[in-house]
Design an enzyme around this catalytic site. Sequence first.
Site, PDB file in Angstrom:
ATOM      1  CG  LEU A  21      -2.121   0.913   1.200  1.00  0.00           C
ATOM      2  CD1 LEU A  21      -2.988   0.699  -0.030  1.00  0.00           C
ATOM      3  CD2 LEU A  21      -2.958   0.737   2.443  1.00  0.00           C
ATOM      4  CG  HIS A  22       3.159   2.199  -3.606  1.00  0.00           C
ATOM      5  ND1 HIS A  22       3.179   3.197  -4.541  1.00  0.00           N
ATOM      6  CD2 HIS A  22       2.730   1.092  -4.251  1.00  0.00           C
ATOM      7  CE1 HIS A  22       2.784   2.717  -5.712  1.00  0.00           C
ATOM      8  NE2 HIS A  22       2.499   1.433  -5.556  1.00  0.00           N
ATOM      9  CB  ALA A  23       2.487   7.114  -3.364  1.00  0.00           C
TER      10      ALA A  23
END
Length: 99
Positions: A21-23
């Site tokens: 769950l990155h940018a």
Amino acid sequence: MSTPPTLPATASVLLAHEVGLHARPSVKLTKLAKTFSSRIEFASDADGPWIDAKSIVKVMAVKVPKDTVVHFRAAGADADAAVAALVQLVEADFEDATV
């Protein structure tokens, strides 16, 4: 006579996105969450801590890695729809065209 409080809508889903769950996925998740009036929270552990799913800063701070089961809960008029939409977004690997 007051109505009893409703139980929150809940669901869990495996986060299979390659980098977690990155940018970009975080932005899509919070953007979708904000389309609902319900209070929506998520956690990377069923026992919490629970994070406001409408806060990009808080969502990105969790740094959920790939292959983590994420948990959603929502309370409000559209709680069931909110949880279902968020689960669908994660299952679609954040490729939902509506977000």
